[in-house]
Design an enzyme around this catalytic site. Sequence first.
Site, short mmCIF file in Angstrom:
data_model
loop_
_atom_site.label_atom_id
_atom_site.label_comp_id
_atom_site.label_asym_id
_atom_site.label_seq_id
_atom_site.Cartn_x
_atom_site.Cartn_y
_atom_site.Cartn_z
N VAL A 14 0.78 -1.15 0.03
CA VAL A 14 -0.04 -0.14 0.11
C VAL A 14 0.95 1.22 -0.10
O VAL A 14 0.45 2.14 -0.84
CB VAL A 14 -0.97 0.08 1.14
CG1 VAL A 14 -1.74 1.35 1.26
CG2 VAL A 14 -1.79 -1.06 1.03
N GLU A 127 -10.13 5.79 5.85
CA GLU A 127 -11.13 5.01 4.90
C GLU A 127 -10.60 3.85 4.17
O GLU A 127 -11.33 2.65 4.12
CB GLU A 127 -11.32 6.05 3.79
CG GLU A 127 -11.94 5.58 2.50
CD GLU A 127 -13.39 5.24 2.69
OE1 GLU A 127 -13.94 4.34 2.68
OE2 GLU A 127 -14.20 6.32 2.96
N GLY A 132 -10.72 -1.24 1.29
CA GLY A 132 -9.75 -1.20 0.48
C GLY A 132 -10.07 0.08 -0.32
O GLY A 132 -10.05 1.16 0.23
N GLY A 184 -0.79 -15.18 -3.41
CA GLY A 184 -0.69 -13.74 -2.59
C GLY A 184 -1.94 -13.03 -1.88
O GLY A 184 -1.81 -12.11 -1.43
N LYS A 202 -12.90 -4.63 10.58
CA LYS A 202 -13.68 -3.58 9.56
C LYS A 202 -15.04 -3.45 9.98
O LYS A 202 -15.59 -2.45 9.83
CB LYS A 202 -13.45 -4.30 8.28
CG LYS A 202 -12.24 -4.46 7.71
CD LYS A 202 -11.97 -5.15 6.48
CE LYS A 202 -10.64 -5.63 5.71
NZ LYS A 202 -10.44 -6.37 4.77
#
Length: 433
Positions: A14, A127, A132, A184, A202
């Site tokens: 990220v 966010e 994601g 992955g 989440k």
Amino acid sequence: MKDVSVGICGLGTVGGGTFNVLGRNASIIAGRAGCRIRVGRVASRTPRSDMDLGAIPFTTDVFDVVNDPDIDIVVELVGGEGVAKDLVMAAIAQGKHVVTANKALIAVHGNEIFAAAAAKGVMVAFEAGVAGGIPVIKAIREGMAANRIDWMAGIINGTGNYILTEMRAGREFAEVLREAQALGYAEADPTFDVEGIDAAHKLTILASTGFGVPLKFEQAYTEGISAITPFDIAHAEQLGYRIKHLGVARRREDGIELRVHPTLVPQSHLIAQVDGVLNAVLVDGDAVGQTMYYGPGAGAEATASAVIADIVDVARSVVSGSGQTVPFLGFVDSALEDLPVLSMDDVQSAYYLRIQAFDRPGVLAKVASILSEHGINIESIMQKESELTDGRIPVIILTHTVQERQMNCAIDDLEALTDIDGRVVRIRAENFQ
């Protein structure tokens, strides 16, 4: 045009995506933010040879970013709860704004972090921590500001969704998990993904944002997908359902449901069509009705999209000097602050039951009698002689909605029958009405 300086902590998937998109789309982002967003310093445990940082200062110590007086916004992308929490609290203490994609950090420590940020008058944006690249927090907090939100449900872990999707072809859980790890999609230790912990992080944030209550991760119910079999998936399909690993949050007068578990969803519902590693979140508002937010729940640039959206929000505030304009979790409803998270015993659901019965006369009658004694009505029942093996035959039952407490008692009685072999498999069902 003014400059706002950003310090990126973490150059993993990220962090690398965030750095690249900030550079590639710099002029577009500046136009939308009303200021130039400049990366002032980057920190990572190890340098990345595939990234050209140019003249941007690099350090292996994330606290160098916090201590840099020129940094306005600290972007925490190191993950975990240890160093990440120390980093965020240190940034807040120095009056710096924070952007994070760390759902575990917010779900577990968010109440403390937000209190510290409010005291210092800085922003904490998160966010990217929930779904994601899907901007569901902004949709709930701002786009649905006029609504009373009664429930939310979502596929909020792509690994679990990928596994259940692939199992529809008859493949076993362990085989698909190994494939997900090779691709992955799953970690070497997949516990957080397949046992529902990641989704519970989440869901905790979603529920607090939607309902205006404090974060209560430690009270969330979690149940994984490792016990789901291709047999269950195939028979659910025959009954008109698809099995999804959902997070469900529901506000009731007596408390809040906060639960993650495998769930039967009608095949006709949009969320049943969400396959692979994609995420989707349903939100029910009293004014707008049901809305659904769909897209990639992970990935370098997809998640970077949400990170940078938060950076833009914070940068606008920095330039205007307006400070925190939107409450961290959308709003806080003091009347709901002490609303408890309900026990699973108090949750109501329809149920899929798989019972391994000995092929003896009267077994179905005994099963039906026990369910009836506990006030449980049967919607449908399935038993096929072709599935008879070693004198045992699976009985599949779909019930009407009933309180879980009743179902628990009924399952105890069913498992006590000498005509029943082993444990009763139970999967909850939702119709989203």
